[in-house]
Design an enzyme around this catalytic site. Structure first.
Site, PDB file in Angstrom:
ATOM      1  N   LYS A  33       0.835  -1.210   0.000  1.00  0.00           N
ATOM      2  CA  LYS A  33       0.000   0.000   0.000  1.00  0.00           C
ATOM      3  C   LYS A  33       0.869   1.260   0.000  1.00  0.00           C
ATOM      4  CE  LYS A  33      -4.357  -1.887   1.589  1.00  0.00           C
ATOM      5  NZ  LYS A  33      -5.536  -1.800   2.405  1.00  0.00           N
ATOM      6  N   LYS A  38      -4.605 -10.349  -5.999  1.00  0.00           N
ATOM      7  CA  LYS A  38      -5.764 -10.633  -5.148  1.00  0.00           C
ATOM      8  C   LYS A  38      -6.936  -9.729  -5.539  1.00  0.00           C
ATOM      9  CE  LYS A  38      -6.323  -8.511  -1.078  1.00  0.00           C
ATOM     10  NZ  LYS A  38      -7.457  -8.278  -0.192  1.00  0.00           N
ATOM     11  N   LYS A  50     -10.971  -4.498  -3.073  1.00  0.00           N
ATOM     12  CA  LYS A  50     -11.924  -3.396  -3.213  1.00  0.00           C
ATOM     13  C   LYS A  50     -11.273  -2.197  -3.860  1.00  0.00           C
ATOM     14  CE  LYS A  50     -13.911  -4.072   1.218  1.00  0.00           C
ATOM     15  NZ  LYS A  50     -12.831  -3.723   2.137  1.00  0.00           N
TER      16      LYS A  50
HETATM   17  P1  ATP Z   1      -8.915  -3.170   0.351  1.00  0.00           P
HETATM   18  O1  ATP Z   1      -8.679  -3.380  -1.103  1.00  0.00           O
HETATM   19  O2  ATP Z   1      -9.632  -1.889   0.681  1.00  0.00           O
HETATM   20  O3  ATP Z   1      -7.690  -3.426   1.205  1.00  0.00           O
HETATM   21  P2  ATP Z   1     -10.036  -5.784   0.641  1.00  0.00           P
HETATM   22  O4  ATP Z   1     -10.840  -6.106  -0.564  1.00  0.00           O
HETATM   23  O5  ATP Z   1      -8.691  -6.428   0.790  1.00  0.00           O
HETATM   24  O6  ATP Z   1      -9.975  -4.234   0.808  1.00  0.00           O
HETATM   25  P3  ATP Z   1     -10.736  -6.033   3.465  1.00  0.00           P
HETATM   26  O7  ATP Z   1     -11.789  -5.198   4.078  1.00  0.00           O
HETATM   27  O8  ATP Z   1      -9.333  -5.650   3.692  1.00  0.00           O
HETATM   28  O9  ATP Z   1     -10.954  -6.165   1.885  1.00  0.00           O
HETATM   29  O10 ATP Z   1     -10.966  -7.533   3.897  1.00  0.00           O
HETATM   30  C1  ATP Z   1     -12.111  -8.078   4.515  1.00  0.00           C
HETATM   31  C2  ATP Z   1     -11.991  -9.576   4.600  1.00  0.00           C
HETATM   32  O11 ATP Z   1     -12.035 -10.150   3.280  1.00  0.00           O
HETATM   33  C3  ATP Z   1     -10.651 -10.065   5.190  1.00  0.00           C
HETATM   34  O12 ATP Z   1     -10.897 -11.204   6.001  1.00  0.00           O
HETATM   35  C4  ATP Z   1      -9.833 -10.433   3.994  1.00  0.00           C
HETATM   36  O13 ATP Z   1      -8.863 -11.407   4.293  1.00  0.00           O
HETATM   37  C5  ATP Z   1     -10.900 -10.988   3.066  1.00  0.00           C
HETATM   38  N1  ATP Z   1     -10.506 -10.857   1.663  1.00  0.00           N
HETATM   39  C6  ATP Z   1     -10.238  -9.703   1.009  1.00  0.00           C
HETATM   40  N2  ATP Z   1      -9.932  -9.946  -0.266  1.00  0.00           N
HETATM   41  C7  ATP Z   1      -9.977 -11.306  -0.431  1.00  0.00           C
HETATM   42  C8  ATP Z   1      -9.759 -12.178  -1.536  1.00  0.00           C
HETATM   43  N3  ATP Z   1      -9.417 -11.699  -2.714  1.00  0.00           N
HETATM   44  N4  ATP Z   1      -9.895 -13.507  -1.344  1.00  0.00           N
HETATM   45  C9  ATP Z   1     -10.254 -14.008  -0.136  1.00  0.00           C
HETATM   46  N5  ATP Z   1     -10.478 -13.220   0.948  1.00  0.00           N
HETATM   47  C10 ATP Z   1     -10.350 -11.891   0.817  1.00  0.00           C
END
Ligand code: ATP
Ligand code: LTN
Length: 332
Positions: free
Chosen positions: A114, A195, A198
């Site tokens: 990040k 991955k 969001k």
């Molecule tokens: P950002 O991009 O804003 O960091 P994010 O999509 O990674 O957001 P988080 O709010 O950080 O989402 O994560 C919420 C939950 O979803 C966490 O338990 C995280 O491990 C899970 N998660 C996020 N992305 C994935 C993915 N691609 N596959 C499986 N689990 C995920």
């Protein structure tokens, strides 16, 4: 009778929740709800480690609560609250900051990723994992169900707890991360080497499927999903098959079938058919969630009441551990 295990997990109200969040985390929270004593948190203080427009953030916090309830989080069985409404979280963070070596934080891969994308990096972004450790440790948590990307943060949480316990005496339970067997890391549909996330989905239209996407939107992303120049529909670790493997993993997580059953089902079919069938199971999974979400959002007061009652209960449950930590450190 053994006491029920305490489960804590969090999700950031940044952007729209996607299939990776659902499969990697929320699906498990809902499925295991009856077994445990559950605490789920919308981690808005984590969200602001990167700039958030205040009006957008406000809307996303409510949207997050609505989506989680629509996915099946049941306020009778679980607390669902907003992190910034329980001041014990940032308060414990300060105490834990003082026992956490900076080097531990600089090593975190999520921080490095990040930070590399920012012109100027806030102290909060570096400190993010200490706030996460506070979330978890405040409730004497046993299990933390999350996606694989959070493994390093959970290990750090244990290290911080252990260091605190060694310095000041037994204060915190050591939590354990729980990762799904299928779908712990759902990859981007446009690029299966990263991955699904969001933050990427906000800029790139065909990266992710959002939980509130219409059937047309789902199909529009799926039909463009990256595959490969071959034609075998099989689970595989080979980098060249990452796109197909990701589609099959989504299918497996949403249908609960075995890999053998799924490979047999797709034998002899073309990638176009795979994409259509994956889109269909996604659309089927999302339909009841969206119906329930639309109902819940009609009644903003009821939603706020759930969040408020949960925040009050969370504050009451966090208080004894915060008090113990302060006493052990020598505060009067
Ligand atoms: P950002 O991009 O804003 O960091 P994010 O999509 O990674 O957001 P988080 O709010 O950080 O989402 O994560 C919420 C939950 O979803 C966490 O338990 C995280 O491990 C899970 N998660 C996020 N992305 C994935 C993915 N691609 N596959 C499986 N689990 C995920
Ligand atoms: N860092 C987590 C969100 C999070 C969390 C938590 C998860 C904040 N606090 C406590 C589990 C337990 C993420 O998903 N990016």
């Amino acid at each position: 009778m053994t006491a029920r295990k305490i489960v804590f997990s969090g999700i950031q109200p940044t952007g729209d929740f996607h299939l990776g969040n659902y499969i990697g985390a929320v699906k498990r929270w809902v499925a295991d709800q009856a077994l445990h004593d559950n605490i789920f948190c919308i981690v808005d203080l984590h969200a602001i480690t990167l700039y958030q427009d205040p009006n957008v953030l406000r809307a996303k916090i409510r949207q997050a609560a609505g989506v989680l309830l629509a996915c099946g989080i049941d306020p009778q069985k679980s607390l669902l609250f907003v992190q910034s409404q329980v001041s014990a979280h940032p308060e414990l963070t300060w105490l834990l900051n003082c026992v956490t070596p900076i080097g531990w934080l600089e090593r975190m891969t999520q921080y490095k990723d990040k930070a590399a994308k920012q012109e100027s990096v806030s102290t909060g972004l570096l400190d993010y994992p200490v706030l996460m450790a506070s979330d978890i440790l405040l409730y004497q948590t046993d299990y933390v169900p999350v996606g694989e990307d959070q493994k390093q943060h959970i290990e750090l949480t244990r290290d911080i707890a252990q260091r605190f316990n060694n310095l000041y005496g037994e204060t915190f339970a050591l939590p354990e991360g729980i990762f799904p067997k299928v779908g712990a890391r759902i990859m981007g549909l446009d690029d299966p080497t990263v991955k699904m996330s969001k933050s990427i989905a906000t800029d790139q239209k065909h990266h992710a499927v959002g939980l509130l996407d219409s059937p047309d939107q789902v199909w529009s992303v799926l039909k463009r999903a990256t595959t490969d120049s071959g034609k075998e529909i099989v689970f595989s670790d080979a980098p060249s098959k990452a796109g197909v493997n990701n589609l099959l993993t989504i299918y497996q997580a949403l249908t609960d079938q075995t890999q053998i059953e799924i490979e047999k089902h797709f034998e002899g079919k073309l990638y176009g058919a795979l994409k259509r069938e994956v889109a269909d199971v996604i659309i089927e999974t999302l339909a009841p969630i969206q119906t329930r979400y639309n109902e819940l959002m009609q009644d903003a007061r009821a939603l706020d009441a759930i969040l408020q009652s949960s925040a009050e209960q969370a504050a009451a449950r966090a208080a004894p551990t915060l008090r113990k930590a302060k006493e052990h450190m020598g505060f009067v």
